[in-house]
Design an enzyme around this catalytic site. Structure first.
Site, PDB file in Angstrom:
ATOM      1  CE  LYS A 126       3.939   1.354 -11.538  1.00  0.00           C
ATOM      2  NZ  LYS A 126       5.197   0.650 -11.300  1.00  0.00           N
ATOM      3  CD  GLU A 210      -5.620  -2.419 -11.859  1.00  0.00           C
ATOM      4  OE1 GLU A 210      -5.943  -2.324 -10.656  1.00  0.00           O
ATOM      5  OE2 GLU A 210      -4.476  -2.689 -12.230  1.00  0.00           O
ATOM      6  CG  HIS A 245      -1.067   4.446  -0.616  1.00  0.00           C
ATOM      7  ND1 HIS A 245      -1.801   3.311  -0.846  1.00  0.00           N
ATOM      8  CD2 HIS A 245      -1.860   5.475  -0.980  1.00  0.00           C
ATOM      9  CE1 HIS A 245      -2.982   3.642  -1.342  1.00  0.00           C
ATOM     10  NE2 HIS A 245      -3.054   4.951  -1.424  1.00  0.00           N
ATOM     11  NE  ARG A 301      11.760  -0.595  -2.990  1.00  0.00           N
ATOM     12  CZ  ARG A 301      10.566  -0.323  -3.471  1.00  0.00           C
ATOM     13  NH1 ARG A 301      10.421  -0.014  -4.747  1.00  0.00           N
ATOM     14  NH2 ARG A 301       9.497  -0.360  -2.705  1.00  0.00           N
TER      15      ARG A 301
END
Ligand code: MV4
Length: 469
Positions: A126, A210, A245, A301
């Protein structure tokens, strides 16, 4: 004319689909339309599965365990060799984002229908993805570009960016390993807990920080790129309606974007895809809040919700993946990519929304899919089918198209009411509650829609049909 004379072309005759359920069927339908043979692989638990019945040929790849069959790289490559397949489509999940699989497929002289292993790896971590985005001039959420080393550094960053901040796992993604910290007092504990979790879940304890956005939307941009450095953006999907999620409802376009922002985000996504040498279909995830967008991560993907993009842009994304893997140059330009109308997808999961969405798999009885203008069902099940418990609970995807959002919603409500699935509990009543909710109908849902509206569950309960004993 055109593409079939290109000397890099390698037209396939047979494709092996290394997946199961609705996505295996989705890929095999594209194969048929392109005149290609399709080979299914299956586990012991899937002998009776619809994707096996549909295929031109099928190859048993399980034991050892039904859960691991579709992860067995050697068995899948043996199946491709044994059935004469030249290429492998991974679907989503399982091996779709596994760079080692791509390398093994390539080393066996087969073609992986998807991006190069190097592009996957460049977007895998990430913080690396945030560095790539920053270098390509794509905005990211304010925060660090390198992993943090200790809690004191996190407190310094809290002061710099202002609380709340998010501590995230470098190896994470899809919502796993996120900790929200609202004050300096919470940092020590959150940092330690996040590190332990990341080590266990991702075998990588690295963390980064963040600024935390309190009420964002999840908006993702679809891109297609060929092997010659051409790439286009196919608009966005708004996937804000999620629970823990897990996306439940996705739509295209987002009610929140203007044509100007769409063009800007699309151009940003194309820059980033080109910068990492991306090929095939890919999705760039963004958070969107207060009119600003921030790159989060890339999914390398085809995604579950690719269908809504197809309905609005009129482009078969799976066929495009196959043609790109055959070496075709992109056959249309960005200015030819024009949205028309609105599409919504409801995931039809065998789960009980009234009991924490617990899986509710079993044997389907009577089964009738909705039909009619603007209705699409991508399903992996049929009447009198026992849904194996070894896999996820997605039975099917119900997609409606309308000339505008209101029409797509009305059509979805009609189609949900017509969908009859006996024998297993599904989340259809929850979808019906969401689709009549004023926040959803106003196009105002953010990622907090479900957690902030418990009345969705009481309404879903009212809409749940009494079960026949
Ligand atoms: C965030 C965020 C707010 N601020 N990052 C969760 C999934 C993962 N891919 C990123 N996630 C979030 N990251 C910052 N800096 C809020 C979320 C988030 C979220 C994002 C997308 C969809 C649903 C979500 C639900 C809760 C939190």
């Amino acid at each position: 004319m055109g593409s079939s004379h290109h000397h890099h072309h390698h037209m396939f005759r047979t494709i092996l689909v290394a997946n199961r359920g609705e996505i295996a069927l989705r890929v095999m339908r594209a194969c048929r339309e392109l005149g290609l043979r399709c080979v299914a692989v299956y586990s012991e638990a899937d002998r009776d599965a619809p994707h096996v019945a549909y295929a031109d040929d099928a190859f048993l790849i399980g034991p050892p365990s039904p859960a691991e069959s579709y992860l067995n790289i050697d068995a899948i490559i043996r199946a491709a060799k044994a059935t004469g397949a030249e290429a492998i489509h991974p679907g989503y999940g399982f091996l779709a984002e596994n760079a080692s699989f791509v390398r093994a497929v390539t080393a066996a002289g087969l073609i992986f229908i998807g991006p190069p292993a190097e592009a996957m790896e460049r977007m895998g971590g990430k913080t690396a993805a945030r560095r790539e985005a920053t270098a390509a001039g794509v905005p990211v959420v304010p925060g660090v570009l390198e992993p943090v080393t200790d809690a004191a550094e996190v407190r310094r960053l809290g002061k710099e960016f202002g609380y709340p901040i998010a501590i995230k796992a470098v190896g994470g993604g899809g919502g796993r390993g996120l900790r929200v910290v609202r004050s300096p007092e919470e940092v020590d504990e959150a940092f330690a807990a996040a590190r332990r979790e990341a080590e266990v879940a991702f075998k990588n304890g690295e963390l980064y920080v963040e600024k935390y956005l309190d009420d964002p939307r999840h908006i993702e941009i679809q891109v297609l790129a060929d092997r010659y450095g051409n790439a286009v953006a196919l608009g966005e999907r708004d996937c804000s309606v999620q629970r823990r999620h897990q996306k439940l409802i996705e739509e295209c376009p987002s009610p929140a974007l203007t044509p100007e922002l769409r063009a800007e985000m699309g151009a940003a996504a194309v820059r980033l895809a080109k910068a990492v040498g991306y090929v095939s279909a890919g999705t760039l995830e963004f958070l969107f809040q207060d009119g600003r967008y921030y790159f989060l991560e890339m999914n390398t993907r085809i995604q579950v919700e690719h269908t809504v993009t197809e309905m609005v842009y009129g482009i078969d994304l799976v066929a495009a993946q196959i043609r790109i893997a055959q070496g075709e140059k992109l056959w249309f330009k960005q200015e030819d990519v024009v949205p028309r109308g609105h599409a919504i997808e409801c995931r039809i999961n065998a789960e009980d929304p009234l009991h924490n969405f617990r899986p509710a798999l079993g044997t389907i009885g009577e089964y009738h899919e909705p039909v009619g203008f603007g209705v699409r069902v991508d399903s992996g099940v049929r009447a009198y089918y026992t849904v194996p418990s070894h896999y996820d609970s997605l039975l099917a995807k119900l997609i409606t198209w309308g000339s505008d959002r209101q029409e797509a919603i009305a059509r979805m409500r009609r189609a949900l009411a017509e969908y009859r699935i006996e024998g297993v509990t599904t989340i259809i009543p929850f979808h019906q509650a969401a689709l009549e909710h004023p926040v959803f109908t106003a196009g105002a849902a953010t990622v907090n829609f479900i957690p902030r509206h418990p009345e969705l569950f009481s309404r879903a309960a009212e809409l749940t049909p009494p079960t026949a004993a």
